[in-house]
Design a protein around this motif. Sequence first.
Motif, PDB file in Angstrom:
ATOM      1  N   SER A 163       0.813  -1.215   0.000  1.00  0.00           N
ATOM      2  CA  SER A 163       0.000   0.000   0.000  1.00  0.00           C
ATOM      3  C   SER A 163       0.847   1.266   0.000  1.00  0.00           C
ATOM      4  O   SER A 163       0.414   2.304  -0.511  1.00  0.00           O
ATOM      5  CB  SER A 163      -0.927   0.017   1.227  1.00  0.00           C
ATOM      6  OG  SER A 163      -1.915  -0.984   1.134  1.00  0.00           O
ATOM      7  N   PHE A 164       2.043   1.195   0.566  1.00  0.00           N
ATOM      8  CA  PHE A 164       2.897   2.373   0.643  1.00  0.00           C
ATOM      9  C   PHE A 164       3.425   2.784  -0.736  1.00  0.00           C
ATOM     10  O   PHE A 164       3.986   3.868  -0.895  1.00  0.00           O
ATOM     11  CB  PHE A 164       4.057   2.116   1.603  1.00  0.00           C
ATOM     12  CG  PHE A 164       3.630   2.057   3.049  1.00  0.00           C
ATOM     13  CD1 PHE A 164       3.760   3.161   3.876  1.00  0.00           C
ATOM     14  CD2 PHE A 164       3.066   0.899   3.587  1.00  0.00           C
ATOM     15  CE1 PHE A 164       3.357   3.115   5.209  1.00  0.00           C
ATOM     16  CE2 PHE A 164       2.665   0.836   4.909  1.00  0.00           C
ATOM     17  CZ  PHE A 164       2.809   1.953   5.723  1.00  0.00           C
ATOM     18  N   PHE A 165       3.203   1.921  -1.735  1.00  0.00           N
ATOM     19  CA  PHE A 165       3.649   2.212  -3.089  1.00  0.00           C
ATOM     20  C   PHE A 165       2.472   2.398  -4.049  1.00  0.00           C
ATOM     21  O   PHE A 165       2.491   3.313  -4.870  1.00  0.00           O
ATOM     22  CB  PHE A 165       4.548   1.079  -3.601  1.00  0.00           C
ATOM     23  CG  PHE A 165       5.796   0.899  -2.777  1.00  0.00           C
ATOM     24  CD1 PHE A 165       6.919   1.675  -3.013  1.00  0.00           C
ATOM     25  CD2 PHE A 165       5.827  -0.034  -1.752  1.00  0.00           C
ATOM     26  CE1 PHE A 165       8.065   1.519  -2.248  1.00  0.00           C
ATOM     27  CE2 PHE A 165       6.972  -0.199  -0.976  1.00  0.00           C
ATOM     28  CZ  PHE A 165       8.093   0.582  -1.222  1.00  0.00           C
ATOM     29  N   ARG A 167      -0.997   2.441  -3.096  1.00  0.00           N
ATOM     30  CA  ARG A 167      -2.137   3.147  -2.510  1.00  0.00           C
ATOM     31  C   ARG A 167      -1.604   4.227  -1.575  1.00  0.00           C
ATOM     32  O   ARG A 167      -1.918   4.257  -0.394  1.00  0.00           O
ATOM     33  CB  ARG A 167      -3.033   2.154  -1.745  1.00  0.00           C
ATOM     34  CG  ARG A 167      -3.791   1.178  -2.629  1.00  0.00           C
ATOM     35  CD  ARG A 167      -4.630   0.193  -1.820  1.00  0.00           C
ATOM     36  NE  ARG A 167      -3.794  -0.810  -1.185  1.00  0.00           N
ATOM     37  CZ  ARG A 167      -3.496  -1.995  -1.740  1.00  0.00           C
ATOM     38  NH1 ARG A 167      -3.975  -2.313  -2.920  1.00  0.00           N
ATOM     39  NH2 ARG A 167      -2.720  -2.857  -1.101  1.00  0.00           N
ATOM     40  N   ARG A 168      -0.805   5.136  -2.126  1.00  0.00           N
ATOM     41  CA  ARG A 168      -0.087   6.094  -1.293  1.00  0.00           C
ATOM     42  C   ARG A 168      -1.023   6.992  -0.501  1.00  0.00           C
ATOM     43  O   ARG A 168      -0.674   7.475   0.578  1.00  0.00           O
ATOM     44  CB  ARG A 168       0.864   6.935  -2.148  1.00  0.00           C
ATOM     45  CG  ARG A 168       1.990   6.098  -2.772  1.00  0.00           C
ATOM     46  CD  ARG A 168       2.999   6.970  -3.492  1.00  0.00           C
ATOM     47  NE  ARG A 168       3.647   7.901  -2.585  1.00  0.00           N
ATOM     48  CZ  ARG A 168       4.675   7.585  -1.814  1.00  0.00           C
ATOM     49  NH1 ARG A 168       5.164   6.359  -1.825  1.00  0.00           N
ATOM     50  NH2 ARG A 168       5.220   8.489  -1.030  1.00  0.00           N
ATOM     51  N   SER A 170      -3.350   6.051   1.150  1.00  0.00           N
ATOM     52  CA  SER A 170      -3.810   5.312   2.326  1.00  0.00           C
ATOM     53  C   SER A 170      -2.816   5.355   3.482  1.00  0.00           C
ATOM     54  O   SER A 170      -3.112   4.862   4.566  1.00  0.00           O
ATOM     55  CB  SER A 170      -4.078   3.848   1.952  1.00  0.00           C
ATOM     56  OG  SER A 170      -2.856   3.146   1.759  1.00  0.00           O
ATOM     57  N   ILE A 171      -1.636   5.947   3.274  1.00  0.00           N
ATOM     58  CA  ILE A 171      -0.577   5.847   4.276  1.00  0.00           C
ATOM     59  C   ILE A 171      -1.010   6.418   5.620  1.00  0.00           C
ATOM     60  O   ILE A 171      -0.795   5.808   6.672  1.00  0.00           O
ATOM     61  CB  ILE A 171       0.706   6.538   3.763  1.00  0.00           C
ATOM     62  CG1 ILE A 171       1.274   5.746   2.576  1.00  0.00           C
ATOM     63  CG2 ILE A 171       1.742   6.645   4.879  1.00  0.00           C
ATOM     64  CD1 ILE A 171       2.447   6.421   1.889  1.00  0.00           C
ATOM     65  N   ARG A 205       8.839  -0.230   4.341  1.00  0.00           N
ATOM     66  CA  ARG A 205       8.008   0.960   4.546  1.00  0.00           C
ATOM     67  C   ARG A 205       7.021   0.741   5.685  1.00  0.00           C
ATOM     68  O   ARG A 205       6.768   1.651   6.477  1.00  0.00           O
ATOM     69  CB  ARG A 205       7.270   1.312   3.245  1.00  0.00           C
ATOM     70  CG  ARG A 205       8.194   1.733   2.111  1.00  0.00           C
ATOM     71  CD  ARG A 205       8.964   3.010   2.425  1.00  0.00           C
ATOM     72  NE  ARG A 205       8.083   4.142   2.653  1.00  0.00           N
ATOM     73  CZ  ARG A 205       7.544   4.890   1.693  1.00  0.00           C
ATOM     74  NH1 ARG A 205       7.805   4.627   0.414  1.00  0.00           N
ATOM     75  NH2 ARG A 205       6.761   5.912   1.973  1.00  0.00           N
TER      76      ARG A 205
END
Length: 245
Positions: A163-165, A167-168, A170-171, A205
């Motif tokens: 998600s850190f890549f 779905r940024r 969503s961080i 991440r």
Amino acid sequence: MKILLDTHTHTIASTHAYSTVQEMAAQARAAGLEAIAITDHAPCLPDAPHEWHFHNLQNIPRIIDGVKILYGIEANILDLEGNIDPICEEIYKKLDIINASIHAPCYSGADAKDHTSAYLGVVNNPLVDIICHSGSERFTYDYEKIILLAKKNHKLMEINNHSFFVRRGSISNCKKIAELCKKHEVGIVVSSDAHISFDLGHYERAFEMLREISFPEKLIMNRSLKSFEEYMSEKKRLFSWRIGE
């Protein structure tokens, strides 16, 4: 922090992924993992395998290249009641891990109220083990309400490194989820959501964020195969791979 069991991975059975089971196992060994769960997408997602794929997982060896293989699925949350893919319940019951996620192509909710309702339904589903990548900015919900229910119903919340890549947006929500899990002592898993073998073993991440909030390692239930097995044994789920070890 260390992850020795990856609870969320995909193979070429999900046709937007790019590695075979054998390739995933080889890379898992190279990355120092003890085990991986093969959790391809459930049939309601357009390019997912047929339900026979999940019935037939028993043909995959339980140990490949010294890595234990867990049979799983990433089920789709479909509606405001939190229903998941309507495949045979006996297939679900034979699986080691059942992840559940919202994917836009097969979900009908429209706003945070809808999404909260959907997550309430799925967290109350006794078949489901892990709520996956729920930090999406498109599907915000009442995080504390759901996390408290997850604790009551013995569900795990996922922190998804992928998600850190991809779905940024969503961080920040992932951080809120982790903070609430810390506050209420709710177990999590940290996963790669690997769609190619090279992503296995990479959780940097997610770890960075967890370190920022001083998240306790004891609540990371997939830090080892043993810690996950102990958690699941509390849920009275039988891991068939234990038979004949």
